[in-house]
Design an enzyme around this catalytic site. Sequence first.
Site, PDB file in Angstrom:
ATOM      1  N   HIS A   1      -7.096  -4.823  10.211  1.00 34.96           N
ATOM      2  CA  HIS A   1      -6.832  -4.551   8.784  1.00 34.96           C
ATOM      3  C   HIS A   1      -5.556  -5.251   8.320  1.00 34.96           C
ATOM      4  O   HIS A   1      -4.643  -5.485   9.094  1.00 34.96           O
ATOM      5  CB  HIS A   1      -6.828  -3.043   8.466  1.00 34.96           C
ATOM      6  CG  HIS A   1      -5.643  -2.270   8.916  1.00 34.96           C
ATOM      7  ND1 HIS A   1      -5.674  -0.901   9.096  1.00 34.96           N
ATOM      8  CD2 HIS A   1      -4.376  -2.627   9.225  1.00 34.96           C
ATOM      9  CE1 HIS A   1      -4.490  -0.481   9.475  1.00 34.96           C
ATOM     10  NE2 HIS A   1      -3.684  -1.506   9.569  1.00 34.96           N
TER      11      HIS A   1
ATOM     12  N   GLU B   1      -9.623  -1.987   5.467  1.00 32.68           N
ATOM     13  CA  GLU B   1     -10.252  -1.748   6.764  1.00 32.68           C
ATOM     14  C   GLU B   1     -11.480  -2.651   6.942  1.00 32.68           C
ATOM     15  O   GLU B   1     -11.975  -3.231   5.970  1.00 32.68           O
ATOM     16  CB  GLU B   1     -10.669  -0.269   6.851  1.00 32.68           C
ATOM     17  CG  GLU B   1      -9.534   0.736   6.630  1.00 32.68           C
ATOM     18  CD  GLU B   1      -8.563   0.848   7.817  1.00 32.68           C
ATOM     19  OE1 GLU B   1      -8.468  -0.082   8.646  1.00 32.68           O
ATOM     20  OE2 GLU B   1      -7.874   1.886   7.901  1.00 32.68           O
TER      21      GLU B   1
ATOM     22  N   ASP C   1       0.815  -1.217   0.000  1.00 30.45           N
ATOM     23  CA  ASP C   1       0.000   0.000   0.000  1.00 30.45           C
ATOM     24  C   ASP C   1       0.848   1.265   0.000  1.00 30.45           C
ATOM     25  O   ASP C   1       2.074   1.216   0.176  1.00 30.45           O
ATOM     26  CB  ASP C   1      -0.963  -0.002   1.200  1.00 30.45           C
ATOM     27  CG  ASP C   1      -0.287  -0.426   2.499  1.00 30.45           C
ATOM     28  OD1 ASP C   1       0.955  -0.354   2.580  1.00 30.45           O
ATOM     29  OD2 ASP C   1      -0.996  -0.818   3.437  1.00 30.45           O
TER      30      ASP C   1
HETATM   31  P1  PGA Z   1       2.399  -1.606  12.729  1.00 28.79           P
HETATM   32  O1  PGA Z   1       1.263  -1.515  11.639  1.00 28.79           O
HETATM   33  O2  PGA Z   1       3.337  -2.682  12.286  1.00 28.79           O
HETATM   34  O3  PGA Z   1       3.050  -0.257  12.726  1.00 28.79           O
HETATM   35  O4  PGA Z   1       1.727  -1.947  14.021  1.00 28.79           O
HETATM   36  C1  PGA Z   1       0.674  -2.682  11.159  1.00 28.79           C
HETATM   37  C2  PGA Z   1      -0.514  -2.344  10.315  1.00 28.79           C
HETATM   38  O5  PGA Z   1      -1.197  -1.338  10.581  1.00 28.79           O
HETATM   39  O6  PGA Z   1      -0.795  -3.108   9.375  1.00 28.79           O
END
Ligand code: PGA
Length: 239
Positions: A138, A143, A67
């Site tokens: 997510h 989401e 993404d």
């Molecule tokens: P994080 O994010 O590794 O910073 O916790 C993971 C995500 O939101 O997919």
Amino acid sequence: MKIIEAKNYEEMSRIASEKVQACIIENIQLNLGLATGSTPIGLYKHLISSNKKGDVSFRNVTTFNLDEYVKLSQTDPNSYRYFMNEELFNHVDIDKNNTHVPNGEATDLDQECLDYENKIREAGGIDLQILGIGANGHIGFNEPGTSFQSRTQIVKLDEQTREANSRFFDSMDDVPTHAITTGIGTIMDSKEIILLISGSAKKEAYERLINGEVSEEFPASVLQNHSNCIVIVDKESIS
Ligand code: PGA
């Protein structure tokens, strides 16, 4: 889903790195799906160190990131292209032309989504996809409520996601509202998936992933239906 319980973040990162390296050694032209966020940074550090030692080469590897924020320049330190250059690509022997991150600055974003999806397909699909998980379940920026059939698309970010990511921005107003993300269908087409889960903030998400029902209200639950998915979770997310 196969679950591997790691003692801590370091062990989670090392196990993931060994798995990625084994896949590259088996297929030097691996199509590797990559994720951003805090969770995979330890994995990337291990891969950099192994590359420097000559244990693994990225020369023929192609990468596709999950993404990118919409409207952030690639030179913005908060863009995922910038993150990947800093955390991995600048430090290993990969050909940057073979590293793909959706272009959130494209003038025609819908066309960019189609092109990105086609690029993955033309490359032969993702062999190994690295994933993190949001506290809301997510995967990528898909989401809760996203269709399990979704392909690469523009999405509006949940306020919970914007708040979680605001730690990297000067103010909440600076956090982008939209992103391009590969879809859940795109992710599920990967031949193999490694989901990394770390830290106490992910405890409920982990619990729901392994004990909850498969539902579009909790996107990561779809992974229960994948035939080759490994979850590597550290102790803080379990206890
Ligand atoms: P994080 O994010 O590794 O910073 O916790 C993971 C995500 O939101 O997919």
